[in-house]
Every structure is written in C-alpha cells, then in structure tokens.
Motif scaffolding. Structure first.
Motif, PDB file in Angstrom:
ATOM      1  N   ASN A 231      -8.647 -36.531  -1.217  1.00 25.81           N
ATOM      2  CA  ASN A 231      -8.752 -36.692  -2.676  1.00 25.81           C
ATOM      3  C   ASN A 231      -7.396 -36.911  -3.344  1.00 25.81           C
ATOM      4  O   ASN A 231      -7.297 -37.703  -4.277  1.00 25.81           O
ATOM      5  CB  ASN A 231      -9.448 -35.482  -3.301  1.00 25.81           C
ATOM      6  N   SER A 232      -6.382 -36.210  -2.862  1.00 26.79           N
ATOM      7  CA  SER A 232      -5.073 -36.371  -3.510  1.00 26.79           C
ATOM      8  C   SER A 232      -4.570 -37.811  -3.358  1.00 26.79           C
ATOM      9  O   SER A 232      -3.909 -38.343  -4.245  1.00 26.79           O
ATOM     10  CB  SER A 232      -4.052 -35.371  -2.967  1.00 26.79           C
ATOM     11  N   ALA A 233      -4.943 -38.459  -2.233  1.00 23.69           N
ATOM     12  CA  ALA A 233      -4.538 -39.857  -2.034  1.00 23.69           C
ATOM     13  C   ALA A 233      -5.169 -40.746  -3.102  1.00 23.69           C
ATOM     14  O   ALA A 233      -4.558 -41.714  -3.564  1.00 23.69           O
ATOM     15  CB  ALA A 233      -4.963 -40.322  -0.643  1.00 23.69           C
ATOM     16  N   GLN A 234      -6.381 -40.403  -3.516  1.00 19.85           N
ATOM     17  CA  GLN A 234      -7.084 -41.222  -4.523  1.00 19.85           C
ATOM     18  C   GLN A 234      -6.538 -41.007  -5.936  1.00 19.85           C
ATOM     19  O   GLN A 234      -6.715 -41.848  -6.802  1.00 19.85           O
ATOM     20  CB  GLN A 234      -8.580 -40.882  -4.513  1.00 19.85           C
ATOM     21  N   PHE A 235      -5.930 -39.830  -6.171  1.00 20.80           N
ATOM     22  CA  PHE A 235      -5.450 -39.530  -7.518  1.00 20.80           C
ATOM     23  C   PHE A 235      -3.963 -39.850  -7.725  1.00 20.80           C
ATOM     24  O   PHE A 235      -3.378 -39.447  -8.718  1.00 20.80           O
ATOM     25  CB  PHE A 235      -5.732 -38.064  -7.873  1.00 20.80           C
ATOM     26  N   GLN A 236      -3.378 -40.561  -6.791  1.00 16.99           N
ATOM     27  CA  GLN A 236      -1.970 -40.953  -6.940  1.00 16.99           C
ATOM     28  C   GLN A 236      -1.821 -41.891  -8.130  1.00 16.99           C
ATOM     29  O   GLN A 236      -2.676 -42.759  -8.347  1.00 16.99           O
ATOM     30  CB  GLN A 236      -1.506 -41.698  -5.691  1.00 16.99           C
ATOM     31  N   ARG A 237      -0.717 -41.692  -8.863  1.00 17.62           N
ATOM     32  CA  ARG A 237      -0.504 -42.566 -10.022  1.00 17.62           C
ATOM     33  C   ARG A 237      -0.186 -43.992  -9.568  1.00 17.62           C
ATOM     34  O   ARG A 237      -0.739 -44.950 -10.076  1.00 17.62           O
ATOM     35  CB  ARG A 237       0.642 -41.997 -10.869  1.00 17.62           C
ATOM     36  N   LYS A 238       0.720 -44.074  -8.573  1.00 14.00           N
ATOM     37  CA  LYS A 238       1.063 -45.397  -8.040  1.00 14.00           C
ATOM     38  C   LYS A 238       0.278 -45.613  -6.770  1.00 14.00           C
ATOM     39  O   LYS A 238       0.407 -44.851  -5.818  1.00 14.00           O
ATOM     40  CB  LYS A 238       2.562 -45.475  -7.746  1.00 14.00           C
ATOM     41  N   PHE A 239      -0.530 -46.640  -6.747  1.00  9.14           N
ATOM     42  CA  PHE A 239      -1.362 -46.915  -5.589  1.00  9.14           C
ATOM     43  C   PHE A 239      -0.672 -47.956  -4.711  1.00  9.14           C
ATOM     44  O   PHE A 239      -0.094 -48.913  -5.248  1.00  9.14           O
ATOM     45  CB  PHE A 239      -2.719 -47.425  -6.076  1.00  9.14           C
ATOM     46  N   PRO A 240      -0.714 -47.775  -3.381  1.00  5.84           N
ATOM     47  CA  PRO A 240      -0.050 -48.763  -2.508  1.00  5.84           C
ATOM     48  C   PRO A 240      -0.615 -50.172  -2.713  1.00  5.84           C
ATOM     49  O   PRO A 240      -1.805 -50.311  -3.006  1.00  5.84           O
ATOM     50  CB  PRO A 240      -0.376 -48.267  -1.093  1.00  5.84           C
ATOM     51  N   ASP A 241       0.238 -51.176  -2.554  1.00  3.32           N
ATOM     52  CA  ASP A 241      -0.213 -52.567  -2.731  1.00  3.32           C
ATOM     53  C   ASP A 241      -1.318 -52.893  -1.735  1.00  3.32           C
ATOM     54  O   ASP A 241      -1.236 -52.552  -0.558  1.00  3.32           O
ATOM     55  CB  ASP A 241       0.961 -53.541  -2.512  1.00  3.32           C
ATOM     56  N   GLY A 242      -2.357 -53.550  -2.193  1.00  5.56           N
ATOM     57  CA  GLY A 242      -3.452 -53.963  -1.310  1.00  5.56           C
ATOM     58  C   GLY A 242      -4.533 -52.916  -1.145  1.00  5.56           C
ATOM     59  O   GLY A 242      -5.644 -53.241  -0.753  1.00  5.56           O
ATOM     60  N   ALA A 243      -4.212 -51.648  -1.442  1.00 11.96           N
ATOM     61  CA  ALA A 243      -5.216 -50.581  -1.300  1.00 11.96           C
ATOM     62  C   ALA A 243      -6.141 -50.596  -2.511  1.00 11.96           C
ATOM     63  O   ALA A 243      -5.694 -50.846  -3.629  1.00 11.96           O
ATOM     64  CB  ALA A 243      -4.529 -49.231  -1.183  1.00 11.96           C
ATOM     65  N   LYS A 244      -7.421 -50.322  -2.240  1.00 10.78           N
ATOM     66  CA  LYS A 244      -8.404 -50.392  -3.319  1.00 10.78           C
ATOM     67  C   LYS A 244      -8.742 -48.971  -3.772  1.00 10.78           C
ATOM     68  O   LYS A 244      -8.970 -48.090  -2.943  1.00 10.78           O
ATOM     69  CB  LYS A 244      -9.669 -51.098  -2.815  1.00 10.78           C
ATOM     70  N   ARG A 245      -8.736 -48.769  -5.082  1.00 13.61           N
ATOM     71  CA  ARG A 245      -9.074 -47.447  -5.596  1.00 13.61           C
ATOM     72  C   ARG A 245     -10.592 -47.234  -5.485  1.00 13.61           C
ATOM     73  O   ARG A 245     -11.366 -48.163  -5.718  1.00 13.61           O
ATOM     74  CB  ARG A 245      -8.633 -47.350  -7.067  1.00 13.61           C
ATOM     75  N   ALA A 246     -10.990 -46.004  -5.125  1.00 16.74           N
ATOM     76  CA  ALA A 246     -12.430 -45.730  -4.954  1.00 16.74           C
ATOM     77  C   ALA A 246     -13.125 -45.684  -6.308  1.00 16.74           C
ATOM     78  O   ALA A 246     -12.485 -45.442  -7.335  1.00 16.74           O
ATOM     79  CB  ALA A 246     -12.601 -44.402  -4.240  1.00 16.74           C
TER      80      ALA A 246
END
Lengths: 184, 101
Positions: free
Chosen positions: A121-136
């Motif tokens: 869950n903490s990976a999903q709530f990151q303010r800056k999301f890695p390039d190419g990764a899709k937010r759930a």
C-alpha cells in the motif's frame, strides 16, 4: 482457494477436532458440567496434536507470505526468515507451553501479513510515481486498505490473546500503578 | 458512447458523468468522429483489462491471507478451550478464574 494453496490449510481431521472443542467450550460456558469434564479430557488428549499441526501449517503459510513479500529476491527471503526466527525467540521466551508456541506463530504470521500490506500500500501512496508505472484504481486501493486494516486488527488481537493466556496461566494479578497528584 | 443517426447522417456522442448526473456530450460526425470513436473503444478495453488484472491480484492476495485467517480462528478456539478447561470464565468480556463452589 486455489488448489496450490490447499497445503496451507488445516487438514480435515484438525478442523473436526477444532469444531468439537468449540462446541464443548460453548456448552461448558453455558454451565454444562458434563461438557466441562469432556472439554478437559479433549484439551488434555487431542489439543496438543491439533496445536502441533496448526503451528506446522502456520509456518508453511509464513513461508508462502515471505515468498510473495520478497518478490523473488533470495536475500530478502533470508532476511525475512531470519527476522521471523528472532521474533519467535523473543516472543515465545523460555520454555513456552504448546499454546504459547501456537499464539507466537499467530503473532508472527499476522506481523508478516501486516508488513506485506504495508509495503504494497505504501508503494501506491507515493507522491512521486515511477515513470511508466500505473497507479491503481481507487476501488482497488480501498480493498487493499481494508485488507491492511484487517491484518492490523488480527495482529493486535493475537498479541492480546498471548498476553492474556500468559497472565491467566501465571495466576498473577495485573500490575496496577497508583499515582498521587497533589493539587494546591 | 453512441452513434445517433439523423437524416441519414451519423453523429457521435460521449456519455460523461458529472457527480450523480450523466451528460451526453457531442463529439462530431464523419471520419474524425469515427477515429475518436475507435480510440475510445480501445481505451475502454484497456481500462477493462486493467480492472480484470486488479481483480485477479486482489483474489490472489486474499487467497494468500486465507491460511493466516484460518489459523487465527483455530488459535482463538484453542485458547478459549484451554482457558475454560483451566477453570476460567468470561465475565462481561473479561476472563476471570471461576469460583470453586
């Protein structure tokens, strides 16, 4: 449950023993003296085997959670396994009873379950999301947070259960602090 | 997303949700509308695929948690049985040693 996860379930005979113990406990709590005698016999005779099997299945389930949490990294798998061993030693203490061993396994399993969902869950709530990764999607996140909350509740109640068993089995009264405050 | 035909000519509309209401928004007609429609169909299929992936992932995670839940329930039953057999009773949610008559 998928077939591959069947071996992480309690065997049918253990389930039957548990149902028997549950039924006897209910009757005994309602004041049935015969059921109380029967429960004492069942706890003495069948509970150790049930506890041993449940503890064994618990360890296997932990291994499966470790594999998922580590994401295929052998180093993380070893680190998590080692961490669980240390936790087991610290929580169970010296000469634990079989029930304390099972409750320790429960605490450790719940901690692992909670940690897994904390990480996901903490990976999903990151303010800056890695390039190419899709937010759930929000509905997925809501479901994940529900599972995380459930893990948290189970973790807390497993610790409470272990503390309660220790306190009651030791027969010692709880520690009480009386603080006197003088107000002028 | 819908095509409407009036006087032999097709017009493309999109359905857009604003809070509780759904509005019909005109996009266009002719070749340009057909291209936009195809792009909408593709993006809708991609969204559906993403939703299915998420559902599968949730099912997998729930299945992973099931053994822990089952063991927690087993531990609760065993703890309760041990405490009752050990002469304890629950009083208003609190465990106490039962009085010996």
């Amino acid at each position: 449950m998928p077939e591959s996860l069947e071996r992480y379930r309690l065997p049918a005979e253990v389930q039957e023993r548990l149902e028997e113990l549950e039924e006897l406990s209910e009757k005994a709590e309602e004041g049935d003296k015969e059921a109380c005698r029967e429960l004492k016999r069942a706890v003495r005779e069948s509970a150790p085997a049930v506890i041993a099997r449940a503890s064994d299945v618990s360890r296997r389930a932990q291994h499966m959670l470790i594999e998922t949490a580590s994401g295929g990294s052998k180093l993380t798998q070893y680190a998590l396994s080692g961490r669980l061993d240390v936790m087991r030693e610290e929580i169970a203490g010296d000469n634990p009873t079989p029930l304390e061993v099972l409750l320790t396994e429960q605490v450790v399993s719940c901690w692992l379950w909670l940690t897994l969902f904390d990480v996901l869950n903490s990976a999903q709530f990151q303010r800056k999301f890695p390039d190419g990764a899709k937010r759930a999607s929000p509905s997925y996140l809501r479901h994940m947070v529900k599972l995380q909350e459930s893990a948290h509740r189970r973790f807390i109640s497993s610790i409470q259960a272990l503390a309660r068993v220790r306190k009651l089995q030791a027969g010692t009264p709880g520690v009480q602090f009386n603080t006197q405050i003088n107000l002028r | 997303m819908a095509w409407e035909t009036r006087n032999g000519r097709s017009y493309y509309y999109r359905s857009v949700r604003c809070g509780d209401e759904v509005h019909k928004v005109y996009v266009g007609s002719g070749e340009l509308a057909r291209i936009v429609h195809e792009r909408d169909v593709i993006s809708r299929a991609a969204e559906e695929h993403g939703r299915q992936e998420e559902r599968r992932e949730l099912e997998r995670l729930e299945a992973l948690c099931a053994p822990v839940l089952e063991l927690s329930e087993a531990a609760e039953i065993l703890t309760r049985a041990h405490l009752i057999a050990g002469g304890f009773r629950r009083h208003k949610g609190e465990w106490r040693r039962a009085r010996i008559p």
